[in-house]
Structures are given as structure tokens and as C-alpha cells.
Design an enzyme around this catalytic site. Structure first.
Site, short mmCIF file in Angstrom:
data_model
loop_
_atom_site.label_atom_id
_atom_site.label_comp_id
_atom_site.label_asym_id
_atom_site.label_seq_id
_atom_site.Cartn_x
_atom_site.Cartn_y
_atom_site.Cartn_z
N ASN A 113 1.09 -9.59 -9.84
CA ASN A 113 0.05 -8.58 -9.72
C ASN A 113 0.40 -7.40 -10.62
OD1 ASN A 113 -0.84 -6.09 -7.31
ND2 ASN A 113 -2.23 -7.11 -8.70
N GLY A 114 -0.56 -7.00 -11.46
CA GLY A 114 -0.36 -5.88 -12.37
C GLY A 114 -0.60 -6.29 -13.81
N CYS B 109 0.83 -1.22 0.00
CA CYS B 109 0.00 0.00 0.00
C CYS B 109 0.86 1.26 0.00
CB CYS B 109 -0.91 -0.01 1.21
SG CYS B 109 -1.94 1.48 1.33
N LYS C 195 2.39 -9.72 0.37
CA LYS C 195 2.40 -8.99 -0.89
C LYS C 195 3.39 -7.84 -0.81
CE LYS C 195 -0.30 -6.23 -4.11
NZ LYS C 195 -1.50 -5.41 -4.33
N GLY D 147 -6.46 -6.36 -8.88
CA GLY D 147 -7.17 -5.43 -8.03
C GLY D 147 -8.21 -4.68 -8.85
#
Length: 250
Positions: free
Chosen positions: A127-128, A19, A63, A151
Site C-alpha cells: 500500500n502506497g 489509521c 493492515k 486508498g
């Protein structure tokens, strides 16, 4: 926290060290634990998670984001795995400055760098760059990862990982999106989230781009963009959100 989660019957707990929000910087959590001097703290956190998870057999994961080099990211991943993480998810972008965390997401994720990490530890999830169903297989092939997480891709397309999605190249049909959205509203009615959460999801499903009066929508139905934005902002009860979704997607 892991012990409390175990009482709920969950399958696993993830430590989010990705984050980049300003509040994460101000309170030193999320991606602000990625600085090398914080690595021993991260290792202690993962080790504590592992100890608490063992009695219930929970999976523990972590993560992270890309660091200054792919090799440094792989080094951290190895240390977290040694501390007890069952798998590592890697967001393929470095930590942005807190003030530009929104615009930074528009930059493509570095799948090659994720691949370097995937070669260094047992299980990595990429992720991405996962917006359409075809991206799932393509990202796995590029990175050599064991899986893919998404996400924003799942916010716009809640059916992104469904078996049916493999047969399409673009987003879901309006009918399929409506069915999934109405199912979510039913769940939100039975298990009320914070008031802004349902509104935010409706904005994603209807494909909002931009903010305030500059916002546009992929699905407007009988509304102008300004009217739709106002209708969503004014809605409060689940039935009001259902009416908006049906008007735009049926």
C-alpha cells in the site's frame, strides 16, 4: 464483529492497524496499536477474528504500517500471520504524529521496506505510491508482493484497477470518470451514505487540491474554482451532484 459480518455474506474482514488520526490516538486504536507493548493484544485480536471466521470460511487480514525498522515490521507481520491472518497489507510509511497525518501522506512510501516484509511472510499486499495504472505493476515488481491496494489513488481514479486502465499512462478520460461517478451516485441514492460522504467523493473525482478558498480543481467545467467549491458545498440531493458532475466532465 467478524461473526456479524459473516451474516452479511462478506468474503473477508480486515483489521486496520494503520489509521493515524487523532481520534485513533485518543482511543488507542488503528496505528496506535503498533507499539511493541500492544503486540500481544493485536495477536489476541487476530486469533479471535480467526476463530469467529472459521465457521463461515472468511478470510482474515490485517493492515499495518512500517515500524522503526523494516526488520521490526517483518517480525510483527510474522506474529500476526502465526495468530491467524491470511495476509498482511503494509502501508509503506511509519505512523506520523497525529497532528501531521495529512501532510505525511505526501512523502513517498518505502517500497524497499515493504519488500523486506514480503520476504518474511506468505502473502503481503503493498500500500502506497499507487496513483497511476503503471504503478500497480511497478510496485509489485519492486516489493515482490502478491498484490497492491490503494486508498487515495482509487478516490481520484475509481477505474485504477480496471483492465482498461492497463492501456493508459495517466488518469481516466473525462467520459469514463463521469460514467463511474454517475454509477456511484445511483448507488448512493439507493443506499444513502452519511451526508458528507457523497460530497467528499465528488470533490475527489473533480480533482480538488487545497482547502476552502484556496482550492483548485482538475475539472471545473463552466465554474471558477470558487464557484465549483460553493456549488458542491451547497448540493444535497443526488440530482444536484449529477448536474455538477455532468457540467464539469461532459
Amino acid at each position: 464483529a467478524v461473526a456479524l459480518a459473516a451474516e452479511l455474506g462478506v468474503d473477508g474482514v480486515d483489521l486496520n492497524v494503520g489509521c493515524p488520526l487523532p481520534q485513533a490516538r485518543d482511543s488507542c486504536f488503528g496505528a496506535y496499536l503498533l507499539d511493541r507493548e500492544k503486540w500481544p493484544l493485536l495477536e489476541r485480536c487476530v486469533a479471535a477474528m480467526r476463530r469467529a471466521a472459521e465457521p463461515a470460511g472468511l478470510v482474515c487480514s490485517c493492515k499495518i504500517r512500517l515500524l522503526e525498522t523494516a526488520e521490526a515490521t517483518a517480525e510483527l507481520a510474522r506474529r500476526l500471520e502465526a495468530a491467524g491472518a491470511d495476509f498482511i497489507s503494509v502501508h509503506g510509511r511509519p505512523r506520523p504524529a497525529a497532528e501531521r497525518h495529512r501532510t505525511h501522506r505526501q512523502e513517498a512510501a518505502d517500497l524497499d521496506a515493504i519488500g523486506v516484509v514480503a520476504a518474511a511472510v506468505s502473502i503481503v499486499v503493498a500500500n502506497g505510491n499507487t496513483e497511476y495504472p503503471a504503478d500497480v505493476a511497478a510496485n509489485m515488481a519492486t516489493t515482490g508482493c502478491a498484490g497492491v491496494m490503494a486508498g487515495e489513488g482509487l478516490l481520484r481514479d475509481p477505474l485504477l484497477f480496471s483492465p482498461e486502465a492497463r492501456e493508459r499512462a495517466d488518469g481516466p478520460s473525462r467520459g469514463a470518470l463521469l460514467a463511474a461517478a454517475l454509477e456511484y451516485v445511483d448507488l448512493a441514492e439507493r443506499h444513502p451514505p452519511e451526508s458528507a460522504v457523497l460530497r467528499s467523493h465528488v470533490l475527489w473525482w473533480l480533482g480538488r487540491s487545497g482547502k476552502a478558498h484556496r482550492a483548485t480543481f482538475a475539472h471545473c467545467g463552466p465554474y471558477t474554482p470558487a464557484q465549483l467549491g460553493m456549488a458542491i458545498q451547497d448540493a444535497a440531493a443526488p440530482e444536484e451532484f449529477r448536474a455538477i458532475l455532468r457540467a464539469c466532465l461532459e
